[in-house]
Design a protein around this motif. Structure first.
Motif, PDB file in Angstrom:
ATOM      1  N   ALA A  17       0.869  -1.295  -0.180  1.00  0.00           N
ATOM      2  CA  ALA A  17       0.087  -0.006   0.059  1.00  0.00           C
ATOM      3  C   ALA A  17       1.001   1.122   0.044  1.00  0.00           C
ATOM      4  N   ILE A  18       1.996   1.297   0.616  1.00  0.00           N
ATOM      5  CA  ILE A  18       2.714   2.543   0.783  1.00  0.00           C
ATOM      6  C   ILE A  18       3.727   2.689  -0.351  1.00  0.00           C
ATOM      7  N   VAL A  19       4.040   1.567  -1.119  1.00  0.00           N
ATOM      8  CA  VAL A  19       4.898   1.670  -2.370  1.00  0.00           C
ATOM      9  C   VAL A  19       3.764   2.255  -3.367  1.00  0.00           C
ATOM     10  N   ASP A  20       2.570   1.611  -3.306  1.00  0.00           N
ATOM     11  CA  ASP A  20       1.617   2.155  -4.255  1.00  0.00           C
ATOM     12  C   ASP A  20       1.419   3.714  -4.332  1.00  0.00           C
ATOM     13  N   ALA A  21       1.345   4.074  -3.122  1.00  0.00           N
ATOM     14  CA  ALA A  21       0.954   5.400  -2.757  1.00  0.00           C
ATOM     15  C   ALA A  21       2.007   6.299  -3.277  1.00  0.00           C
ATOM     16  N   SER A  76       2.311   7.994   4.843  1.00  0.00           N
ATOM     17  CA  SER A  76       1.517   7.945   6.150  1.00  0.00           C
ATOM     18  C   SER A  76       0.263   7.662   6.138  1.00  0.00           C
ATOM     19  N   GLU A  77      -0.424   8.395   5.392  1.00  0.00           N
ATOM     20  CA  GLU A  77      -2.064   7.982   5.177  1.00  0.00           C
ATOM     21  C   GLU A  77      -2.203   6.478   4.818  1.00  0.00           C
ATOM     22  N   ASP A  82      -0.472   7.105  11.663  1.00  0.00           N
ATOM     23  CA  ASP A  82      -1.110   8.036  12.952  1.00  0.00           C
ATOM     24  C   ASP A  82      -2.304   7.186  13.350  1.00  0.00           C
ATOM     25  N   ASP A  83      -3.050   6.459  12.683  1.00  0.00           N
ATOM     26  CA  ASP A  83      -4.197   5.931  13.125  1.00  0.00           C
ATOM     27  C   ASP A  83      -4.109   4.480  13.861  1.00  0.00           C
ATOM     28  N   GLY A  88       3.633   1.722  11.390  1.00  0.00           N
ATOM     29  CA  GLY A  88       5.010   2.067  10.564  1.00  0.00           C
ATOM     30  C   GLY A  88       5.478   3.478  11.083  1.00  0.00           C
ATOM     31  N   VAL A  89       6.516   3.747  10.482  1.00  0.00           N
ATOM     32  CA  VAL A  89       7.262   4.961  10.880  1.00  0.00           C
ATOM     33  C   VAL A  89       8.118   5.564   9.738  1.00  0.00           C
TER      34      VAL A  89
END
Length: 116
Positions: A17-21, A76-77, A82-83, A88-89
């Motif tokens: 998900a973060i790679v795609d984002a 991050s989203e 944050d949720d 992760g960080v």
């Protein structure tokens, strides 16, 4: 052209998900290092000495500085940093110099031309 390095330590279920984002916001690629270990505020539980925490990945993304903040916020989203605690960080570091990005620089120049 100046670059930033985004280093994200994430649970393996949000890596894609973060790679795609990041790609959706203009990143041209990344490196994923699998099977990393990390600890947060609370120490993870063990079962007969075996670590019960989920697998973590370290995602390394070199991005052009004009795109960097937007990409950092978007991953991050996407990862829910944050949720959901422990998801992760990510941190962003200035890159003083880089080689091996020649094929990506042409793409980046055309994509960010309007922003500069």
């Amino acid at each position: 052209m100046k670059f930033k390095l985004i280093v994200a330590s994430v649970s393996d279920e949000v890596t894609d998900a973060i790679v795609d984002a990041a790609r959706a916001e203009g990143a041209t690629g990344c490196t994923v290092v699998t099977s990393a270990r990390g600890q947060g505020l609370k120490k993870t539980k063990t079962f007969f000495g075996l670590d019960l925490s989920g697998a973590r990945d370290v995602v390394l993304i070199i991005v052009e500085q004009h795109l960097s903040r937007r990409i950092l916020e978007r991953i991050s989203e996407a990862g829910g940093f944050d949720d959901r605690p422990g998801t992760g960080v990510a941190v962003m570091i200035d890159v003083e110099d880089a080689v091996g990005l020649g094929s990506q620089i042409h793409t980046l120049q055309s994509e960010i031309e309007d922003e500069i």
